[in-house]
Write a protein that holds these residues in place. Structure first.
Motif, PDB file in Angstrom:
ATOM      1  N   GLU A  51      21.834  21.146 -80.127  1.00 50.16           N
ATOM      2  CA  GLU A  51      22.752  20.777 -79.046  1.00 50.16           C
ATOM      3  C   GLU A  51      22.645  19.305 -78.676  1.00 50.16           C
ATOM      4  O   GLU A  51      23.196  18.882 -77.670  1.00 50.16           O
ATOM      5  CB  GLU A  51      22.455  21.630 -77.811  1.00 50.16           C
ATOM      6  N   SER A  52      21.895  18.532 -79.478  1.00 52.56           N
ATOM      7  CA  SER A  52      21.767  17.097 -79.197  1.00 52.56           C
ATOM      8  C   SER A  52      21.360  16.399 -80.491  1.00 52.56           C
ATOM      9  O   SER A  52      21.441  16.995 -81.566  1.00 52.56           O
ATOM     10  CB  SER A  52      20.742  16.858 -78.084  1.00 52.56           C
ATOM     11  N   CYS A  53      20.913  15.177 -80.360  1.00 49.13           N
ATOM     12  CA  CYS A  53      20.426  14.455 -81.538  1.00 49.13           C
ATOM     13  C   CYS A  53      19.298  13.513 -81.135  1.00 49.13           C
ATOM     14  O   CYS A  53      19.162  13.155 -79.957  1.00 49.13           O
ATOM     15  CB  CYS A  53      21.565  13.676 -82.206  1.00 49.13           C
ATOM     16  N   GLU A  54      18.483  13.116 -82.129  1.00 50.58           N
ATOM     17  CA  GLU A  54      17.364  12.211 -81.878  1.00 50.58           C
ATOM     18  C   GLU A  54      17.558  10.970 -82.722  1.00 50.58           C
ATOM     19  O   GLU A  54      17.741  11.059 -83.933  1.00 50.58           O
ATOM     20  CB  GLU A  54      16.041  12.895 -82.245  1.00 50.58           C
ATOM     21  N   GLU A  55      17.551   9.809 -82.053  1.00 53.50           N
ATOM     22  CA  GLU A  55      17.749   8.546 -82.762  1.00 53.50           C
ATOM     23  C   GLU A  55      16.470   8.182 -83.522  1.00 53.50           C
ATOM     24  O   GLU A  55      15.385   8.092 -82.952  1.00 53.50           O
ATOM     25  CB  GLU A  55      18.112   7.446 -81.778  1.00 53.50           C
ATOM     26  N   ILE A  56      16.621   7.954 -84.827  1.00 53.24           N
ATOM     27  CA  ILE A  56      15.471   7.579 -85.664  1.00 53.24           C
ATOM     28  C   ILE A  56      15.360   6.065 -85.754  1.00 53.24           C
ATOM     29  O   ILE A  56      14.277   5.500 -85.609  1.00 53.24           O
ATOM     30  CB  ILE A  56      15.587   8.197 -87.072  1.00 53.24           C
ATOM     31  N   SER A  57      16.477   5.382 -86.006  1.00 52.46           N
ATOM     32  CA  SER A  57      16.484   3.920 -86.049  1.00 52.46           C
ATOM     33  C   SER A  57      17.874   3.414 -85.706  1.00 52.46           C
ATOM     34  O   SER A  57      18.865   4.170 -85.784  1.00 52.46           O
ATOM     35  CB  SER A  57      16.069   3.409 -87.436  1.00 52.46           C
ATOM     36  N   SER A  58      17.932   2.126 -85.328  1.00 55.77           N
ATOM     37  CA  SER A  58      19.223   1.539 -84.967  1.00 55.77           C
ATOM     38  C   SER A  58      19.188   0.050 -85.289  1.00 55.77           C
ATOM     39  O   SER A  58      18.275  -0.653 -84.865  1.00 55.77           O
ATOM     40  CB  SER A  58      19.503   1.751 -83.472  1.00 55.77           C
ATOM     41  N   ASP A  59      20.154  -0.409 -86.097  1.00 54.86           N
ATOM     42  CA  ASP A  59      20.225  -1.817 -86.481  1.00 54.86           C
ATOM     43  C   ASP A  59      21.615  -2.361 -86.135  1.00 54.86           C
ATOM     44  O   ASP A  59      22.645  -1.787 -86.549  1.00 54.86           O
ATOM     45  CB  ASP A  59      19.983  -1.968 -87.985  1.00 54.86           C
ATOM     46  N   ALA A  60      21.638  -3.463 -85.366  1.00 57.02           N
ATOM     47  CA  ALA A  60      22.911  -4.136 -85.050  1.00 57.02           C
ATOM     48  C   ALA A  60      23.261  -5.073 -86.202  1.00 57.02           C
ATOM     49  O   ALA A  60      22.405  -5.829 -86.673  1.00 57.02           O
ATOM     50  CB  ALA A  60      22.787  -4.898 -83.740  1.00 57.02           C
ATOM     51  N   LEU A  61      24.539  -5.028 -86.670  1.00 59.93           N
ATOM     52  CA  LEU A  61      24.962  -5.803 -87.824  1.00 59.93           C
ATOM     53  C   LEU A  61      25.784  -7.006 -87.363  1.00 59.93           C
ATOM     54  O   LEU A  61      26.676  -6.896 -86.518  1.00 59.93           O
ATOM     55  CB  LEU A  61      25.804  -4.936 -88.760  1.00 59.93           C
TER      56      LEU A  61
END
Length: 593
Positions: A51-61
């Motif tokens: 019912e949700s999600c977990e952020e593993i990584s995030s990179d701004a381009l």
């Protein structure tokens, strides 16, 4: 399968194993104008949940013109076989791929996390392509040196440099340039590999100039073949010229001489220092020929160990040689001869006369035991020495051993005035004349009379003493002494009666046993012969009459073969036993048929 909401617009989706790669479009409010504007697109990796999600990584381009782009201007494509992801914008195409171990090591090195980088490289050494473990390790050592952590840097050299002698020598010179040879000295390889002798000599010289104890430790720990022993010995000798009494340098020089097999010089130094390892050195390298002229030093240093060693190796250093060397040190000579006598009373018999004087001078408590145990000691010489020094107990023993018991007893009474000792001496000699002398000497001395009354009851008739006591003489504890005499006499009577009863009972028991034995039958068969005619005792024809006599001694005769007795007594005796004086052998059985 999964359903969840996001706070951003999604421009593209792609799978990554069980995760999702999302190209998101985000708007943000400008800090200057406070107007909503387009932010840089992001490439996120999320783990979907029910019912949700977990952020593993995030990179701004950063793409050109991102401020003017809309959500529909971005696209995400991927190549499944190559694990490549393509981010497409109006002006740029960006390629994304998974980070590998090389990227991770690059990041660790950039952050100066050298130990973690080295560990990661060791774990993934088969997969990394850009980096080498040795390069990372050398960078780590340089980093530690720059930080001033010299000991840790030197310790890491063992693991990183391994068996590479060129790198080892390079690092040693680098440590020398910064004045930290001592730090790396403990970690230098000593076996497989072995560096050039110059390297070890350089380290030893560094310690010799500033730290004698550290120098001595290295000499003890390092094998002697790592360096040129002659060069180091000369360096130590030069330093000893400035400080001749330095015990650390002398001890180290002795060890260097030992490595160089110059055991004689090492032995001299150990003896000068009175070092405990001198005996181990002698035993280990069999240096008994080298110590022939150093026996005094050895015994003076540790008499117990030295004497034991000399006695254990008599075949290498003779008793005569040791005694000769110790001639000017009689106290040490006594220690050696005393131990020799304890081991064997006969080996040093030629020195027993000398030992009398040595015992009298240095060890009187052991003089009397020596006189008792020695069978090679000249008694006249011993008596002369003991009389000169007024050694009463020893003189008494020698007089009694020489047969002059009366003089010995007189000395006990006059010199020692010890009635108990005099009585004990008279008991040992068991001589009636000595008791007579003792009574005569004691008759006018009441304390002596008391001692005699208390002790001679079982050896001499007390009446002999009592009759000689002068009338009116006061004797201490006379009543108790007389009571003791009577008690001793009663005890003797009881003992005699008891012994008599035991003797009678035993005699009766043995008599009954003998009677039972004699009453038993005696086997007579065809093998027995007549002791007179030597023919079989039984006739071959059983129908014929015969008459046989058997004695208790088991000799058998035909009746007619026995000589006629001249005595009136009906008892007959065996002629054989009577002739050999083995008893009469009286008859026990007469057989007739």
């Amino acid at each position: 399968v999964f359903q969840f909401n996001t706070e951003f617009y999604i421009s593209g989706l792609a799978p990554l194993c069980d995760q999702l790669v999302i190209l998101s479009y985000v708007k943000e409010i400008s800090e200057n104008t406070e107007v909503e504007c387009c932010a840089r697109p992001r490439l996120d990796i999320v783990q979907p949940l029910p019912e949700s999600c977990e952020e593993i990584s995030s990179d701004a381009l950063t793409v050109r013109g991102f401020q003017e782009n809309e959500c529909r201007d971005y696209h995400l494509e991927y190549s499944e076989g190559e694990s490549l992801f393509y981010i497409i914008s109006p002006r740029d195409v960006v390629v994304a791929k998974e980070r590998d171990q090389d990227d991770h090591i690059d990041w660790l090195l950039e952050k100066k996390k050298y130990e973690e980088a080295l560990m990661a490289a060791e774990i993934s050494q088969k997969t990394i392509k850009k980096h080498k473990i040795l390069d990372i390790g050398l960078a780590y050592i340089n980093h530690l040196v720059e930080k001033g952590e010299y000991d840790l840097a030197a310790r890491k050299c063992q693991k990183i440099l391994g068996k590479n002698t060129e790198l080892w020598e390079f690092e040693v010179y680098k440590f020398k340039e910064i004045g930290q040879l001592k730090a790396i000295s403990r970690y230098l390889p000593r076996r497989d590999p072995v560096l050039k002798p110059l390297i070890y000599e350089m380290v030893l010289h560094e310690f010799l100039e500033s730290d004698y104890e550290g120098f001595a430790t290295l000499i003890k720990e390092w094998p002697g073949d790592l360096y040129n022993n002659t060069i180091i010995v000369q360096a130590v000798v030069d330093h000893l010229k400035k400080d001749p009494q330095n015990r650390t340098l002398l001890r180290t020089l002795a060890e260097l001489y030992t490595y160089d097999q110059r055991y004689g010089r090492a032995l001299e130094i150990y003896l000068t220092l009175r070092h405990k390892d001198v005996f181990q050195l002698i035993h280990k390298h069999n240096l008994f020929t080298s110590i022939r002229d150093k026996i005094v030093l050895l015994v003076d240093f540790d008499s117990e160990k030295a004497v034991d060693m000399l006695l254990d190796n008599e075949d290498k250093i003779s008793i005569d040689r040791v005694v000769e060397e110790l001639e000017d040190r009689p106290e040490l000579q006594h220690v050696y001869l005393h131990k020799l006598f304890k081991r064997d009373h006969h080996k040093g018999q030629r020195y027993h006369e000398k030992q009398i004087s040595l015992y009298a001078e240095y060890d009187r408590p052991n003089l009397l035991p020596f006189l008792r145990d020695s069978t090679h000691c000249p008694l006249e010489k011993a008596l002369e020495i003991c009389q000169q020094r007024n050694f009463v107990e020893e003189t008494v023993y020698l007089l009694s051993r020489m047969g002059n018991s009366r003089s010995a007893l007189k000395m006990i009474m006059e010199e020692l005035q010890d009635v108990d000792k005099a009585i004990e001496f008279a008991k040992e000699q068991d001589d009636g004349e000595l008791w007579e002398d003792l009574i005569l000497y004691s008759i006018d001395k009441p304390p002596f009379i008391t001692g005699l009354l208390n002790n001679i009851g079982t050896h001499v008739d007390p009446i002999l003493l009592i009759h000689r006591i002068k009338e009116g003489m006061e004797i201490p504890n006379l009543r108790d002494s007389l009571v003791k005499i009577l008690q001793d006499y009663n005890l003797q009577i009881l003992l005699r009666e008891g012994c008599k009863k035991i003797l009678v009972a035993d005699s009766l028991s043995l008599l009954k046993k003998m009677h039972r034995t004699q009453m038993k039958g005696v086997l007579v068969d065809e093998e027995n012969i007549c002791e007179s005619c030597l023919s079989p005792i039984l006739p071959s024809d059983a129908s014929k009459s015969f008459n046989v006599v058997v004695f208790h001694c088991r000799h058998m005769f035909h009746k007619e073969c026995l000589p006629v007795s001249n005595t009136v007594s009906p008892v007959q005796f065996c002629n054989i036993c009577s002739a050999k004086h083995r008893g009469p052998g009286s008859t026990i059985l007469e057989m007739k048929k």
